[in-house]
Design a protein around this motif. Structure first.
Motif, PDB file in Angstrom:
ATOM      1  N   PRO A  76      34.378  46.359  51.604  1.00 48.51           N
ATOM      2  CA  PRO A  76      35.047  47.050  50.504  1.00 48.51           C
ATOM      3  C   PRO A  76      36.541  46.494  50.512  1.00 48.51           C
ATOM      4  O   PRO A  76      36.905  46.156  49.656  1.00 48.51           O
ATOM      5  N   SER A  77      37.061  46.452  51.825  1.00 55.57           N
ATOM      6  CA  SER A  77      38.451  46.169  51.954  1.00 55.57           C
ATOM      7  C   SER A  77      38.468  44.435  51.595  1.00 55.57           C
ATOM      8  O   SER A  77      39.466  44.133  50.832  1.00 55.57           O
ATOM      9  N   PHE A  78      37.761  43.647  51.954  1.00 53.69           N
ATOM     10  CA  PHE A  78      37.748  42.473  51.728  1.00 53.69           C
ATOM     11  C   PHE A  78      37.614  42.108  50.342  1.00 53.69           C
ATOM     12  O   PHE A  78      38.189  41.277  49.613  1.00 53.69           O
ATOM     13  N   ILE A  79      36.539  42.692  49.701  1.00 52.38           N
ATOM     14  CA  ILE A  79      36.338  42.373  48.099  1.00 52.38           C
ATOM     15  C   ILE A  79      37.493  42.851  47.302  1.00 52.38           C
ATOM     16  O   ILE A  79      38.153  42.168  46.444  1.00 52.38           O
ATOM     17  N   ALA A  80      38.149  43.797  47.931  1.00 56.09           N
ATOM     18  CA  ALA A  80      39.351  44.388  46.990  1.00 56.09           C
ATOM     19  C   ALA A  80      40.540  43.311  47.093  1.00 56.09           C
ATOM     20  O   ALA A  80      41.213  43.006  46.168  1.00 56.09           O
ATOM     21  N   ARG A  81      40.670  42.882  48.340  1.00 56.58           N
ATOM     22  CA  ARG A  81      41.718  41.932  48.430  1.00 56.58           C
ATOM     23  C   ARG A  81      41.326  40.521  47.710  1.00 56.58           C
ATOM     24  O   ARG A  81      42.238  39.933  47.113  1.00 56.58           O
ATOM     25  N   ILE A  82      40.071  40.169  47.531  1.00 56.76           N
ATOM     26  CA  ILE A  82      39.741  38.886  46.664  1.00 56.76           C
ATOM     27  C   ILE A  82      40.156  39.324  45.257  1.00 56.76           C
ATOM     28  O   ILE A  82      40.700  38.505  44.552  1.00 56.76           O
ATOM     29  N   VAL A  83      39.846  40.536  44.820  1.00 56.66           N
ATOM     30  CA  VAL A  83      39.952  40.812  43.418  1.00 56.66           C
ATOM     31  C   VAL A  83      41.501  40.906  43.464  1.00 56.66           C
ATOM     32  O   VAL A  83      41.998  40.439  42.072  1.00 56.66           O
ATOM     33  N   PHE A  84      42.249  41.459  43.986  1.00 56.03           N
ATOM     34  CA  PHE A  84      43.834  41.481  43.733  1.00 56.03           C
ATOM     35  C   PHE A  84      44.392  40.355  44.039  1.00 56.03           C
ATOM     36  O   PHE A  84      45.318  39.870  43.152  1.00 56.03           O
ATOM     37  N   GLY A  85      43.869  39.370  44.920  1.00 59.34           N
ATOM     38  CA  GLY A  85      44.281  37.929  44.947  1.00 59.34           C
ATOM     39  C   GLY A  85      43.948  37.240  43.636  1.00 59.34           C
ATOM     40  O   GLY A  85      44.953  36.412  43.069  1.00 59.34           O
ATOM     41  N   ALA A  86      42.722  37.437  43.206  1.00 57.84           N
ATOM     42  CA  ALA A  86      42.448  36.731  41.844  1.00 57.84           C
ATOM     43  C   ALA A  86      43.347  37.001  40.616  1.00 57.84           C
ATOM     44  O   ALA A  86      43.730  36.219  39.794  1.00 57.84           O
ATOM     45  N   PHE A  87      43.329  38.598  40.821  1.00 57.01           N
ATOM     46  CA  PHE A  87      44.236  38.955  39.279  1.00 57.01           C
ATOM     47  C   PHE A  87      45.581  38.647  39.542  1.00 57.01           C
ATOM     48  O   PHE A  87      46.072  38.242  38.660  1.00 57.01           O
ATOM     49  N   SER A  88      45.928  38.564  40.801  1.00 61.82           N
ATOM     50  CA  SER A  88      47.777  38.073  40.929  1.00 61.82           C
ATOM     51  C   SER A  88      47.655  36.730  40.505  1.00 61.82           C
ATOM     52  O   SER A  88      48.742  36.285  39.791  1.00 61.82           O
ATOM     53  N   GLY A  89      46.967  36.034  41.120  1.00 57.80           N
ATOM     54  CA  GLY A  89      46.678  34.514  40.673  1.00 57.80           C
ATOM     55  C   GLY A  89      46.484  34.211  39.277  1.00 57.80           C
ATOM     56  O   GLY A  89      47.313  33.289  38.874  1.00 57.80           O
ATOM     57  N   ALA A  90      45.842  35.025  38.434  1.00 52.68           N
ATOM     58  CA  ALA A  90      45.523  34.945  37.144  1.00 52.68           C
ATOM     59  C   ALA A  90      46.727  35.224  36.429  1.00 52.68           C
ATOM     60  O   ALA A  90      47.179  34.585  35.655  1.00 52.68           O
ATOM     61  N   ALA A  91      47.527  36.307  36.938  1.00 58.72           N
ATOM     62  CA  ALA A  91      48.725  36.752  36.142  1.00 58.72           C
ATOM     63  C   ALA A  91      49.837  35.513  36.351  1.00 58.72           C
ATOM     64  O   ALA A  91      50.529  35.138  35.373  1.00 58.72           O
ATOM     65  N   ILE A  92      49.832  34.953  37.584  1.00 58.28           N
ATOM     66  CA  ILE A  92      50.863  33.684  37.688  1.00 58.28           C
ATOM     67  C   ILE A  92      50.357  32.616  36.692  1.00 58.28           C
ATOM     68  O   ILE A  92      51.157  31.810  36.023  1.00 58.28           O
ATOM     69  N   GLY A  93      49.168  32.301  36.749  1.00 61.49           N
ATOM     70  CA  GLY A  93      48.584  31.253  35.971  1.00 61.49           C
ATOM     71  C   GLY A  93      48.811  31.572  34.539  1.00 61.49           C
ATOM     72  O   GLY A  93      49.189  30.520  33.849  1.00 61.49           O
ATOM     73  N   LEU A  94      48.285  32.810  33.971  1.00 60.32           N
ATOM     74  CA  LEU A  94      48.750  33.098  32.658  1.00 60.32           C
ATOM     75  C   LEU A  94      50.074  32.939  32.163  1.00 60.32           C
ATOM     76  O   LEU A  94      50.375  32.295  31.166  1.00 60.32           O
TER      77      LEU A  94
END
Length: 153
Positions: A76-94
């Motif tokens: 659960p923690s690992f998945i949450a970190r990947i999701v938050f990393g992807a979301f934060s990276g997407a915001a920077i990319g956007l």
């Protein structure tokens, strides 16, 4: 190239402290460092979003030190970190025109940060003879690192 590095690095921050990455991105949007106005992620710049994420990040900083907190490598923690990393990276990319690149790089960075952060913290805890100094050093790296990342967008 710039977005790849920043998104990867914000993902690493998410691997260290899951809520620190989206909190930093939210503050960047609020302060006008990350141009998200008029996008689907414009809500990140909202004061309420900033406050909620900041409280969650502060809670995480405290909760991380508790003995019953599960490993960051637990699914659960690992998945949450990947999701938050992807979301934060997407915001920077956007913010700079490459949302998918940012998302993928953020997710990869989160995996690196989760596994690498656990290994480094374990080694530091062994060297210090206890976990708290290693955890506090990791907090400092996550906070200062996220600040440096969002101020270089």
């Amino acid at each position: 190239m710039h977005v790849i590095i920043l998104a990867l690095l914000i993902g690493v921050i998410a691997g260290l402290r899951a809520f620190t990455a989206p909190t930093a991105v939210s503050w960047a949007a609020r302060c006008g460092l990350l141009p998200l106005a008029g996008t689907h992620l414009a809500f990140l710049g909202n004061l309420i979003t900033v406050c909620i994420l900041t409280l969650l990040a502060l809670f995480e900083l405290v909760n991380d030190k508790l003995p019953k907190t599960p490993s960051r490598k637990a699914p659960p923690s690992f998945i949450a970190r990947i999701v938050f990393g992807a979301f934060s990276g997407a915001a920077i990319g956007l913010g700079v025109g490459s949302v998918w690149t940012g998302m993928v790089c953020g997710a990869i960075g989160a995996v690196i940060g989760t596994l690498g952060g656990a290994a480094v913290r374990g080694a530091l805890a062994a060297a210090f003879g206890k976990d708290l100094p290693a955890a506090l050093l990791e907090d400092a790296v996550a906070i200062v690192g996220s600040y440096l990342i969002v101020t270089h967008i």
